[in-house]
Design a protein around this motif. Sequence first.
Motif, mmCIF file in Angstrom:
data_model
loop_
_atom_site.group_PDB
_atom_site.id
_atom_site.type_symbol
_atom_site.label_atom_id
_atom_site.label_comp_id
_atom_site.label_asym_id
_atom_site.label_seq_id
_atom_site.Cartn_x
_atom_site.Cartn_y
_atom_site.Cartn_z
ATOM 1 N N LEU A 82 4.017 -6.663 6.299
ATOM 2 C CA LEU A 82 4.309 -6.254 4.920
ATOM 3 C C LEU A 82 5.394 -7.113 4.283
ATOM 4 O O LEU A 82 5.850 -6.810 3.179
ATOM 5 N N THR A 83 5.788 -8.195 4.958
ATOM 6 C CA THR A 83 6.902 -9.003 4.460
ATOM 7 C C THR A 83 6.560 -9.731 3.165
ATOM 8 O O THR A 83 7.456 -10.090 2.408
ATOM 9 N N ARG A 84 5.260 -9.972 2.918
ATOM 10 C CA ARG A 84 4.869 -10.695 1.712
ATOM 11 C C ARG A 84 4.540 -9.773 0.547
ATOM 12 O O ARG A 84 4.204 -10.236 -0.535
ATOM 13 N N VAL A 85 4.606 -8.468 0.761
ATOM 14 C CA VAL A 85 4.285 -7.521 -0.314
ATOM 15 C C VAL A 85 5.392 -7.557 -1.363
ATOM 16 O O VAL A 85 6.576 -7.485 -1.037
ATOM 17 N N THR A 86 5.000 -7.686 -2.624
ATOM 18 C CA THR A 86 5.969 -7.746 -3.719
ATOM 19 C C THR A 86 6.478 -6.343 -4.066
ATOM 20 O O THR A 86 5.917 -5.335 -3.627
ATOM 21 N N THR A 87 7.542 -6.296 -4.854
ATOM 22 C CA THR A 87 8.100 -5.008 -5.279
ATOM 23 C C THR A 87 7.061 -4.199 -6.055
ATOM 24 O O THR A 87 6.853 -3.005 -5.796
ATOM 25 N N VAL A 88 6.398 -4.842 -7.003
ATOM 26 C CA VAL A 88 5.343 -4.174 -7.760
ATOM 27 C C VAL A 88 4.174 -3.852 -6.844
ATOM 28 O O VAL A 88 3.549 -2.781 -6.948
ATOM 29 N N GLY A 89 3.893 -4.766 -5.927
ATOM 30 C CA GLY A 89 2.775 -4.580 -5.007
ATOM 31 C C GLY A 89 2.894 -3.330 -4.161
ATOM 32 O O GLY A 89 1.890 -2.673 -3.862
ATOM 33 N N ARG A 90 4.115 -2.987 -3.757
ATOM 34 C CA ARG A 90 4.307 -1.781 -2.947
ATOM 35 C C ARG A 90 3.866 -0.538 -3.701
ATOM 36 O O ARG A 90 3.262 0.373 -3.133
ATOM 37 N N ILE A 91 4.154 -0.505 -4.988
ATOM 38 C CA ILE A 91 3.747 0.642 -5.810
ATOM 39 C C ILE A 91 2.226 0.660 -5.985
ATOM 40 O O ILE A 91 1.587 1.705 -5.863
#
Length: 203
Positions: A82-91
């Motif tokens: 999950l290290t490449r998941v963006t802040t918006v992507g997490r939502i």
Amino acid sequence: MRAFPPSLGKRLFDCIVSLIGLVLLGPLFLVLAIIIKVFDPGPVFFRQARVGQKGRRFYIYKFRSMRVFPGAEEGSFEAGCLTRVTTVGRILRKSKVDELPQLYNVLKGDMSLVGPRPEVSKWVAVYPDRWEKVLSVPPGITDCASVDYRNEEELLASSGDPEHLYRDEILPRKLSLYEAYVDHHSFLGDLKLILETIRVCLF
């Protein structure tokens, strides 16, 4: 008067719902596109090669939730990373909103609203005999496995060996659910799965 064949009725339902969904969700898509661009410049959409009905290869579409990574489009990824998941992507991923562009895949005929989730070639090659049965029907945006494993990313991320966990435990269980769907799916069952998916995503 002859009734529609079940497959034709399912396809007609898919086309109507996906078209209405794309029209109604158009404003939301525009807002999400702007947010993605502002917080992490790059493509708005992510596409990845998946294996569809009868082994046909197609590209699945999502809102991009991760930083661009070479090879990801062709199916290369690290399970549980999950290290490449963006802040918006997490939502987006938590709410499953990132999956909404697959309504376009449904309209195109690559997918159905309900059906076994399409996999990358790497994992289809692990259990080819079981996938041959699963791929006799169109893949879908949601199914029982999608509901049961809606927290799959967290399970993989917390594992010491996510590849082993997915290959030897999660994927075989998913395949059992996929096979059960192939054997027993119905229009009413599909409607229930759509409503259950909406429920778990919203609540």
